[in-house]
Write an enzyme that holds these catalytic residues in place. Structure first.
Site, PDB file in Angstrom:
ATOM      1  N   GLY A 179       2.954  -4.512  -1.692  1.00 37.20           N
ATOM      2  CA  GLY A 179       3.756  -5.564  -2.284  1.00 37.20           C
ATOM      3  C   GLY A 179       4.129  -6.677  -1.334  1.00 37.20           C
ATOM      4  O   GLY A 179       4.483  -7.774  -1.762  1.00 37.20           O
ATOM      5  N   PHE A 180       4.054  -6.425  -0.013  1.00 38.36           N
ATOM      6  CA  PHE A 180       4.504  -7.436   0.944  1.00 38.36           C
ATOM      7  C   PHE A 180       3.400  -7.952   1.857  1.00 38.36           C
ATOM      8  O   PHE A 180       3.666  -8.721   2.762  1.00 38.36           O
ATOM      9  CB  PHE A 180       5.653  -6.882   1.790  1.00 38.36           C
ATOM     10  CG  PHE A 180       6.888  -6.608   1.001  1.00 38.36           C
ATOM     11  CD1 PHE A 180       7.703  -7.641   0.576  1.00 38.36           C
ATOM     12  CD2 PHE A 180       7.230  -5.314   0.662  1.00 38.36           C
ATOM     13  CE1 PHE A 180       8.852  -7.385  -0.164  1.00 38.36           C
ATOM     14  CE2 PHE A 180       8.368  -5.053  -0.076  1.00 38.36           C
ATOM     15  CZ  PHE A 180       9.181  -6.090  -0.501  1.00 38.36           C
TER      16      PHE A 180
ATOM     17  N   ASP B   5      12.232   4.865   6.289  1.00 39.70           N
ATOM     18  CA  ASP B   5      11.141   5.048   5.324  1.00 39.70           C
ATOM     19  C   ASP B   5      10.190   6.154   5.783  1.00 39.70           C
ATOM     20  O   ASP B   5       8.965   5.979   5.789  1.00 39.70           O
ATOM     21  CB  ASP B   5      10.381   3.730   5.122  1.00 39.70           C
ATOM     22  CG  ASP B   5       9.555   3.731   3.831  1.00 39.70           C
ATOM     23  OD1 ASP B   5       9.821   4.580   2.955  1.00 39.70           O
ATOM     24  OD2 ASP B   5       8.642   2.894   3.703  1.00 39.70           O
TER      25      ASP B   5
END
Length: 657
Positions: A61-62, A180
């Protein structure tokens, strides 16, 4: 940054194309090898005229991740380019993602080079486009391995924890929370070691700021309850690592391992392999929802894990692990070479690996009675271990800088330590109590020595004011008397690398920054002899006298060991075999064997009489900074840059002949 399984725009016709355009809008990004500009859009293909992408290996997504080549180095090593390119066009989301991307570069740079963290090679901004250049880690992530090989067994989980907990302690010691931790962010190298990746979500924190609510970030299945509320702490990483272990043990998504109605974990119901009660309790405490009931530090887990594994290590020789598979842990034979002893062949093997220090171990020593190991580390602590069991008995805290050297006095009652905080401290070995600060100075204490028969210490000093002097101060601990041998003017920044006393002799030796070895008298401080190799600029890094003071061994930056005759200054012989600088040397009490530790990550045994290399011990994953030999010559202890202490012992077997 998570990797996508659906990689776009594969090379046409299966060709192996080695130049990939980094322009996100390019319709045909693949180009011939060594191209400078894209044939389709004209975009420059090399970053900083050095890094060239050769293929896309993932996107999320980034941004995107590319396999690349560092064209600036002769070996053309592989590296990874991470490109910031969020899919969301929302201005606030874009800004936050951009900050996180830049933050990842800062975190990686702050953490420095660590064998279990990808090294940051460069952070580049071109036309408002951000790029991270990182070390390429060969291997597969655990999410992919779980799919390919199935659920992990308890032995694999224990080994995973042994590898990752010191790393977790290291980053927390640097005030960084990863935020994460999950299987996809842990890579297993071909040698079985693990690397923690993706610090894009990492956060630098201060202990006083733990109650401040921040951004909610992380992967929902793995994050701790407090992190889900934007209040991540060090223990949040412990929670995520615990959940990761449950996923690997069960091959079931974490969301299905928790009973929402009962509010409890039910992971044992989904096990593919049995788990011991001890390991189960450790995992339960790692995943406690209540912070107060959860482990507060990785060190606490290591302590419990070490206690539960004391028998496990001896039975399965966990020190020699190389390869992990889905059903078992393949134990390879100890990496040693045969030592011929008449009709017998001797092998040395690593019988224990001690894990407890956060990072680099600079010094190890063995007590005169052979019962304890004393170690010092970059983590500012000194630890006392039981040599026989490997159990950690005490941790001595007081230094405020890296503890670079330690020594034990002749009766085994006191420890002397030298630190980058500028102090030399005296400790009671039995109680762990700090007795006094022997010396305090602005210069860092990189090495110290204590006389084998007297309470006399040698402390290298650097004086910075109008001139730069380096000298060795000799101090009597009992009387507090100081003998000042004088000084030698040297260039700024140089220091003494090694100092040692001659047993049963009034002399000591130290390395001089100009590239020689000074032998001086203890009582007067006067130089009696200077040993040097003409026209050589290499520095000596380690020194050791034989027990009869007839031989002085020196380890050098040029990868060699030199045996000297200190009485005459004659060079006896040069030992060649290491492929890196020799940081540690020690001689057995019978004066027959020399043991050396090197930057090449190996330990070598040499026969002093002939100069022949006897055997090589491998297993460390970093520079071997320190070597100690037990009084009975049956145990070698080594301390390494990899943060571990290894205990080596010989095995005697009948030879084939």
């Amino acid at each position: 940054m998570s990797l996508s399984k659906n990689l776009p725009l594969q090379p046409p016709n299966g060709e192996s194309v080695k130049a990939y355009c980094l322009n996100p809008q390019c319709a045909k990004p693949y180009n011939p090898a060594q191209s400078q500009f894209c044939l389709t859009c004209g975009n420059q293909l090399w970053l900083k005229d050095r890094y060239q992408a050769i293929d896309i290996i993932g996107q999320g997504g980034f941004g995107k991740t590319f396999l690349a080549v560092d064209e600036d180095k002769p070996s053309k090593p592989r590296c990874v380019i991470k490109q910031f390119f969020p899919q969301s066009q929302d201005a606030d989301t874009w800004q936050k993602a951009s900050e996180l991307f830049a933050q990842e570069a800062i975190r990686l740079d702050e953490l420095g080079k660590h064998p279990h963290i990808p090294e940051l090679l460069a952070y580049i901004t071109i036309n408002q486009q951000q790029y991270l250049i990182q070390e390429f880690i060969e291997g597969e992530n655990l999410a992919k391995i779980l799919v390919q090989e199935g659920a992990f067994n308890s032995t694999q989980i224990q080994y995973l924890l042994i590898c990752l907990l010191p790393l977790l302690d290291f980053i927390h010691h640097k005030n960084v929370i990863h935020r994460d931790i999950k299987p996809a962010n842990i890579i297993r190298r071909p040698n079985g070691k693990f690397v923690l990746v993706d610090f894009g979500s990492a956060k630098f924190t201060q202990k006083t700021a733990f109650t401040v609510t921040g951004t909610i970030i992380g992967t929902s299945d793995y994050i701790a309850p407090e992190q889900a509320k934007g209040k991540g702490i060090f223990a949040s990483d412990i929670y995520s690592l615990g959940v990761t272990c449950l996923h690997l043990l069960t091959q079931v998504e974490p969301i299905d391992l928790f009973d929402d109605e009962e509010g409890i974990w039910v992971w044992r119901e989904h096990l593919k392999h049995p788990v011991s009660e001890e390991l189960g309790l450790i995992l339960d405490k790692m995943i406690e929802s209540a912070i107060k009931r959860r482990y507060q530090s990785a060190r606490d887990i290591l302590t419990d894990l070490n206690n539960s594994l004391s028998n496990f290590r001896e039975e399965l020789a966990i020190d020699n692990l190389d390869i992990l598979d889905n059903n078992n842990l393949e134990i390879l034979e100890s990496e040693t070479l045969a030592l011929p002893l008449k009709n017998q062949a001797q092998k040395w093997e690593c019988v224990k690996t001690l894990i407890g220090h956060t990072w680099v171990i600079y010094g190890v020593a063995i007590t005169p009675d052979g019962k304890n190991i004393v170690s010092c580390s970059e983590d500012q602590t000194i630890k006392i271990w039981n040599l026989e069991t490997g159990e950690l008995e005490k941790t001595l805290i007081g230094h405020t800088g890296e503890v670079r050297s330690i020594a034990i006095n002749y009766d085994g009652k006191m420890i002397v330590s030298g630190s980058c905080d500028g102090t030399v401290r005296l400790w009671n070995l039995e109680t762990g109590e700090e007795l006094s600060i022997i010396d305090q100075w602005k210069s860092k204490r990189h090495c110290i020595a204590i006389h084998p028969d007297k309470n006399i210490v040698a402390i290298p000093c650097i004086y910075h004011r109008k001139s730069y002097l380096v000298w060795v101060m000799i101090k009597n601990i009992d009387t507090n008397q100081i003998i000042d041998p004088g000084g030698h003017k040297v260039a700024v920044g140089l220091r003494i690398n090694a100092v040692t006393f001659a047993p049963n002799s009034p002399f000591f030796a130290y390395e001089h920054p100009k590239g020689s070895i000074i032998i001086a008298h203890i009582n007067t401080g006067q130089t009696t002899r200077e040993l040097e190799i003409p026209e050589t600029s290499y520095r000596f890094l380690s020194l050791a006298f034989s027990s009869d003071s007839q031989i002085l061994a020196s380890g050098s930056e040029d990868n060699t060991i030199i045996l000297w005759q200190p009485a005459t200054g004659n060079l006896i012989r040069t030992l060649e075999g290491h492929t890196g600088s020799v940081h540690s040397v020690a001689i057995t009490s019978d004066n027959k064997i020399l043991v050396s530790g090197s930057e090449d990550q190996t330990i070598k045994l040499w026969e002093i009489e002939t100069g022949e290399e006897i055997c090589t011990l491998t297993g460390h994953r970093g520079i071997v900074y320190s070597i100690a030999i037990s009084p009975d010559n049956q145990t070698i202890v080594s301390g390494s840059q990899d943060g571990t202490i290894k205990i080596w012992r010989p095995l005697l077997r009948l030879s084939a002949s």
